[in-house]
Structure formats: structure tokens, C-alpha cells
Scaffold this active site. Structure first.
Site, PDB file in Angstrom:
ATOM      1  N   ASP A   1      -1.253  -0.629   6.134  1.00 23.36           N
ATOM      2  CA  ASP A   1      -1.455   0.022   7.428  1.00 23.36           C
ATOM      3  C   ASP A   1      -2.921   0.014   7.852  1.00 23.36           C
ATOM      4  OD1 ASP A   1      -2.103   1.977   5.336  1.00 23.36           O
ATOM      5  OD2 ASP A   1      -2.319   3.404   6.991  1.00 23.36           O
TER       6      ASP A   1
ATOM      7  N   ASP B   1       0.860  -1.172   0.000  1.00 25.90           N
ATOM      8  CA  ASP B   1       0.000   0.000   0.000  1.00 25.90           C
ATOM      9  C   ASP B   1       0.906   1.234   0.000  1.00 25.90           C
ATOM     10  OD1 ASP B   1      -2.497   1.381   0.204  1.00 25.90           O
ATOM     11  OD2 ASP B   1      -2.049   1.739   2.318  1.00 25.90           O
TER      12      ASP B   1
ATOM     13  N   ASP C   1      -0.217   5.157   0.884  1.00 23.65           N
ATOM     14  CA  ASP C   1      -0.463   6.081   1.993  1.00 23.65           C
ATOM     15  C   ASP C   1      -0.373   5.352   3.325  1.00 23.65           C
ATOM     16  OD1 ASP C   1      -1.076   8.790   1.018  1.00 23.65           O
ATOM     17  OD2 ASP C   1      -2.682   7.809  -0.089  1.00 23.65           O
TER      18      ASP C   1
END
Length: 350
Positions: free
Chosen positions: A226, A26, A28
Site C-alpha cells: 500500500d 505487506d 499494515d
């Protein structure tokens, strides 16, 4: 360990970048935040790549094209080709192309990333619900300046029975000034106006995982994220392993409450975790679980954490979190842990 039975974080004697052939990363909260590289990300990814791990960047954001994302990463010091970027725009474009005739017109509510992905599949992006022969409506994040009238345009077509697709339904998106409404919030606007439900392609749903595997050729991928509700759930749905890093939106309390589909295989502080093995979490004498110098046990509605002599400053806080995860997830089984972990997490500084 199967995804259904995970009640403790897994250990790995080998470093993760050697145990898996491809990292599905991922962006961001993992690689960058607010457009700037997160600490240790550039060096960690360079080391993993130089040792043979393939890196792919997987994002639900349908606004930017793969070329734009690759250029941004390269500017941060992470050399990236456009082919190493997989977006939800690509996943939804493939989904649409499989269900409509080649060359069909698709009403686009979103940005350039969607248009490029549709053209790649031989489809024709258009801007009006009045286009003759309109075959689909696709909605993706269009940035903060997307005109309100675009939602009306989508609603007109959908209310006539035109099939509706969405790149993803993330309700929020992180930005340099904080958390802003994401594509999922915009999808809700159109849902209210139409009563319809879109076909969704992005994480955590299977079309995105399929797109990623097709484009990368990964044989033993590791999802790195995250967020529990997109990255980790997407790995769960794809039945592949995952690494949660603590540099983004998920905190310790959310992790301890995670239901099975949100429980990562591994937990680490940041992307340096790719370059190391993962410590085993084992049953402790007298009950509970142990990791490193920490042990955790569920007692009387509370998660208690104990550290070996030497004080917490000499112990790895993430080891303590791993032990707490084992105690919480085992107690919760297939549900969500309701034990009080406030003091334990405060002791770890997480």
C-alpha cells in the site's frame, strides 16, 4: 515492459494469483489495519492459497518476531506459519552476520524481534555500549515505550567507531490511533548525535528483497503493498512486478504524481485484485488513454476524465484511476506529474 519504461499500468489476461507463484504481502494497510483484518483480505488470501499461490508476509516492523506475527494472522483467520513471515530484523541480522565474526556481540536498540533474528544468525545481543569486543550496533523499531537512554547508548558506541545498522528507516508507522513516529525517526535522533550513517536492510533496499527471495524460494513473485516509498520502490529495486492496493496510505493523488520507481505494475482496490485479471489500458482515439468505460487525457495543465454513457455509478472507479495513471505518467516521463487531477479524482471518489 521494463521497470524503467513503465508509463501505464499493466494488464493481465490471467488472474494474478495464477500468473505469479508467490505473493510477497505487506501487512499494515494491506492485510490488516489497526490489528484488524481489512475487508476481503481473509477470503481473498484463502482463495489464492487454495488455488496454489504461496503467500509470504513481508514487514519492515522489526519489533515482533515471526512467531508473533504468524499467531496474529492466524487469529484473524489467515492460517500462517512463522516461516511464512519475513521481517527487516531478519534482513539486517543477515547483513551484520556477513560482516562480523561468528558469535560477535551486537548492541540492540529495539525489541525482541531483533534479538531473535540475531541469535538465529549466531550473534549475541547485548544491551550496553561498554561490552568488551562490541562488533556492531543495530537499531530497529522498539515500540512506543523504548527508553530515550537507548539512543544515547547507541550514540556512545557509534561515536567510538562501532559499525551501525538499521532494520529500516520508515519515518512513520500506522497504529490504531493514527500515524506515529517509526524507526526512521529514531534513526534520525542517533544520526544527529553521531553524524554517522547506518547500513539499512529493510524495504525498499536490496537486502530485504534478497532475504525474502532466499526464505520463500519465489521464482515469479508479486509484491503487494500500500506504500509507494517502501513496497513499490522495493519491487522496483528488485526488478519484480507489484500490485498497489488502495486500502492503506497511498491515495489517488500520490499515485498520479509517482516517479518511475514508485509506479506499480498493477493497481486495484483491495486484495480481491489477486483473484482477477487486470484490464488493459490502451491509447484512446483522439489522444489520452482508455480503461474500461473511462478515458483520461492531459489538456492545458489538467487531467480530464470522461466516462461512457450510463454514469459513473455503473463504471469501475479503479478503471478510471488506471486511465488517469497512464495519462499522468506518460506526461511526466521520468519525472513527477504536476497536472491538476482534483476534479477527476473527485469524480471517482478516490
Amino acid at each position: 515492459m521494463t521497470r524503467q519504461s513503465r508509463t501505464i499500468p499493466a494488464g493481465s489476461e490471467r488472474s494474478l494469483h495464477q500468473a505469479y507463484d508467490t505473493a510477497l504481502l505487506d501487512l499494515d494497510g494491506v492485510v490488516y489495519a489497526g490489528g484488524e483484518a481489512i475487508a476481503h483480505a481473509v477470503d481473498s488470501l484463502a482463495a489464492a492459497r487454495s488455488d496454489g499461490m504461496h503467500l509470504a508476509y513481508v514487514t519492515n516492523n522489526a519489533l515482533r518476531t515471526p512467531d508473533a506475527v504468524a499467531e496474529h494472522l492466524s487469529e484473524l483467520g489467515i492460517p500462517t506459519e512463522a516461516g511464512e513471515v519475513i521481517t527487516s530484523a531478519q534482513a539486517v541480522a543477515r547483513l551484520i552476520a556477513e560482516q562480523v565474526e561468528p558469535g560477535s556481540k551486537v548492541l540492540v536498540i529495539g525489541g525482541e524481534g531483533l534479538r531473535v533474528a540475531l541469535r538465529e544468525r549466531g550473534l549475541v545481543p547485548v544491551d550496553s555500549a561498554e561490552e568488551e569486543g562490541l562488533a556492531a550496533v543495530v537499531q530497529g523499531y522498539g515500540g512506543p515505550d523504548l527508553p530515550w537512554g537507548r539512543f544515547a547508548e547507541a550514540s556512545y558506541a557509534i561515536n567510538r567507531g562501532v559499525p551501525w545498522y538499521a532494520s529500516n528507516t520508515d519515518l512513520t508507522i500506522p497504529g490504531p490511533r493514527g500515524i506515529a513516529p517509526g524507526n526512521g525517526a529514531a534513526v534520525e535522533v542517533v544520526r544527529i548525535a553521531t553524524g554517522a550513517e547506518p547500513q539499512v536492510a529493510g524495504k525498499p533496499l536490496p537486502p530485504m528483497h534478497r532475504e525474502t527471495v532466499l526464505r520463500t524460494g519465489a521464482k515469479r513473485p508479486l509484491v503487494v503493498g500500500d506504500r509507494l516509498d517502501t513496497d513499490i520502490e522495493g519491487a522496483f529495486n528488485g526488478d519484480v512486478d507489484s500490485l498497489l492496493v488502495l486500502t492503506g496510505v497511498t491515495d489517488g493523488a500520490q499515485l498520479l504524481r509517482a516517479e518511475p520507481k514508485y509506479r506499480p505494475t498493477y493497481v486495484d482496490r483491495d486484495l480481491r485484485g489477486l483473484l482477477t485479471g487486470q484490464p488493459d489500458v490502451v491509447a484512446a482515439d483522439g489522444g489520452g488513454f482508455r480503461c474500461g468505460g473511462w478515458s483520461a487525457v492531459a489538456l492545458d495543465g489538467v487531467l480530464e476524465l470522461r466516462g461512457d454513457d450510463g454514469g459513473p455509478l455503473e463504471l469501475d472507479a479503479v478503471d478510471g484511476l488506471r486511465a488517469l495513471c497512464a495519462a499522468a505518467w506518460t506526461q511526466a516521463g521520468d519525472g513527477s506529474c504536476g497536472l491538476d487531477a482534483g476534479k477527476a479524482l473527485a469524480r471517482l471518489g478516490l
